[in-house]
Design a protein around this motif. Structure first.
Motif, PDB file in Angstrom:
ATOM      1  N   THR A 186       0.830  -1.209   0.000  1.00 13.94           N
ATOM      2  CA  THR A 186       0.000   0.000   0.000  1.00 13.94           C
ATOM      3  C   THR A 186       0.858   1.251   0.000  1.00 13.94           C
ATOM      4  O   THR A 186       0.622   2.198  -0.770  1.00 13.94           O
ATOM      5  CB  THR A 186      -0.928   0.007   1.235  1.00 13.94           C
ATOM      6  N   THR A 187       1.874   1.261   0.860  1.00 13.18           N
ATOM      7  CA  THR A 187       2.744   2.436   0.967  1.00 13.18           C
ATOM      8  C   THR A 187       3.537   2.654  -0.315  1.00 13.18           C
ATOM      9  O   THR A 187       3.652   3.796  -0.800  1.00 13.18           O
ATOM     10  CB  THR A 187       3.710   2.270   2.149  1.00 13.18           C
TER      11      THR A 187
ATOM     12  N   HIS B  95       9.193  -0.659  -3.369  1.00 11.00           N
ATOM     13  CA  HIS B  95       9.140   0.607  -4.108  1.00 11.00           C
ATOM     14  C   HIS B  95      10.187   0.642  -5.214  1.00 11.00           C
ATOM     15  O   HIS B  95       9.942   1.151  -6.316  1.00 11.00           O
ATOM     16  CB  HIS B  95       9.355   1.774  -3.140  1.00 11.00           C
TER      17      HIS B  95
ATOM     18  N   ARG C  28       4.314  14.234  -0.232  1.00 10.77           N
ATOM     19  CA  ARG C  28       4.917  12.922  -0.487  1.00 10.77           C
ATOM     20  C   ARG C  28       6.366  12.870  -0.010  1.00 10.77           C
ATOM     21  O   ARG C  28       6.818  11.856   0.521  1.00 10.77           O
ATOM     22  CB  ARG C  28       4.859  12.586  -1.970  1.00 10.77           C
TER      23      ARG C  28
ATOM     24  N   PHE D 144       1.511  13.166  -4.562  1.00 11.57           N
ATOM     25  CA  PHE D 144       0.463  13.742  -3.722  1.00 11.57           C
ATOM     26  C   PHE D 144       1.120  14.764  -2.810  1.00 11.57           C
ATOM     27  O   PHE D 144       2.331  14.694  -2.543  1.00 11.57           O
ATOM     28  CB  PHE D 144      -0.255  12.653  -2.903  1.00 11.57           C
TER      29      PHE D 144
ATOM     30  N   ARG E 297       3.065   7.498  -6.833  1.00 13.10           N
ATOM     31  CA  ARG E 297       2.182   8.557  -7.319  1.00 13.10           C
ATOM     32  C   ARG E 297       2.520   9.864  -6.603  1.00 13.10           C
ATOM     33  O   ARG E 297       3.026   9.858  -5.496  1.00 13.10           O
ATOM     34  CB  ARG E 297       0.707   8.199  -7.090  1.00 13.10           C
TER      35      ARG E 297
ATOM     36  N   THR F 100       2.751   1.718  -3.297  1.00 11.33           N
ATOM     37  CA  THR F 100       1.830   2.162  -4.349  1.00 11.33           C
ATOM     38  C   THR F 100       1.557   3.657  -4.233  1.00 11.33           C
ATOM     39  O   THR F 100       1.460   4.374  -5.247  1.00 11.33           O
ATOM     40  CB  THR F 100       0.507   1.381  -4.265  1.00 11.33           C
ATOM     41  N   LEU F 101       1.429   4.153  -3.003  1.00 12.34           N
ATOM     42  CA  LEU F 101       1.237   5.592  -2.796  1.00 12.34           C
ATOM     43  C   LEU F 101       2.475   6.376  -3.229  1.00 12.34           C
ATOM     44  O   LEU F 101       2.356   7.454  -3.839  1.00 12.34           O
ATOM     45  CB  LEU F 101       0.942   5.874  -1.323  1.00 12.34           C
TER      46      LEU F 101
END
Length: 283
Positions: free
Chosen positions: A77-78, A166, A89, A86, A84, A80-81
């Motif tokens: 989850t981390t 990542h 970040r 945001f 992207r 994947t964030l």
């Protein structure tokens, strides 16, 4: 490469010698204690015949697998964030790495401060009126459910897993995922059939290292565990500290059992991963 051979040979000799000595001692070779019944499998036989040993095996596997799987889900989850953009970040990317530089023992102390009955969480619940008194908060530490132990494992290992996952996500081919979406695939299908095969090597390496570490971890289950049955590393420690010095041979049998069990599970995992690679046509 040749320049590394001397130091590699020394390290290999030290490691190999330690392993051989551990196995020999677990089989009755301890002349410094006046014991030399090598090869004597009796220490393993008496250990494996005890119910407490198998309860310890189950508890150790529970903590190790639960923490590894939970850390993996959070890492996916981390990561994947992080691929992207945001707002914030960069700050988030720095904060999640903090446990990497914090000693493991500090994480155990933080678990006591935050999760104990009288810790920050229980006091916050009492201040909000959700419970009458901090002592009425559900017990999270010193139980065989292992909430504190698992929390410490995840807290310490999550940053490492995120870094590994990542890194492979950044190198993944995003054009394939975008093409799948254009062709009508939903996000779950895209992850399962496109993204997951690309990041699988990173998942493999991260989970292998974290699981193996969890199997041999001592501090968290010793301080935050619920007592008997203990995890295997704590059980070995108790044998090593027994007043009867001959129990150290039984403790060494526990250590060898940990290594054998971990090695067998890792091998099974690698075989399953190899089978997965074949199923997607990559091996």
């Amino acid at each position: 490469m040749a320049s590394l051979l001397p130091i590699g040979g020394v390290l290999g000799l030290m490691l190999g010698g330690a392993v051989l000595l551990a196995v020999a001692q677990s089989l009755g070779f301890a002349p410094w204690y006046g014991i030399n019944s090598f090869p004597d499998p009796g220490y393993f036989a008496s250990l494996w015949a005890s119910e407490g040993f198998w309860l310890s095996v189950g508890l150790t596997l529970h903590y190790s697998l639960a923490a590894t799987l939970l850390a993996l889900l959070l890492a996916l989850t981390t990561a994947t964030l992080l691929v992207r953009w945001f707002p914030g970040r960069a700050v988030f990317g720095a904060l999640y790495r903090l446990p990497l530089v914090v000693p493991y023992g500090v994480g155990v102390a933080l678990a006591v401060i935050v999760m104990g009955n009288g810790g920050l969480v229980s006091r916050s619940f009492a201040a909000l009126g959700w419970i009458d008194d901090p002592s009425g908060f559900p017990r999270l530490l010193s139980t065989h459910a292992g909430w504190g132990v698992i929390a410490v494992y995840v807290w310490k290992q999550l940053p490492f897993m995120v870094v590994a996952v990542h890194a492979v996500m950044l190198g993944a081919d995003r054009d394939q995922a975008e093409a799948a979406i254009v062709l009508g695939a939903d996000r779950w299908d895209v992850f399962r059939q496109v993204t997951l095969p690309q990041i699988a090597p990173g998942i493999l390496s991260a989970t292998l290292i974290c699981f193996a570490f969890n199997m041999g971890a001592f501090e968290a289950p010793f301080i935050l565990g619920g007592g008997y049955p203990d995890t295997l590393p704590v059980l070995a420690w108790r044998f090593f500290n027994d007043a009867d010095y001959t129990m150290q041979l039984r403790g060494m049998a526990v250590v060898v059992s940990i290594a054998a069990l971990t090695g067998a599970l890792v091998l099974a995992y690698l075989v399953a991963y190899r089978s997965y690679e074949r199923s997607i046509g990559r091996a």
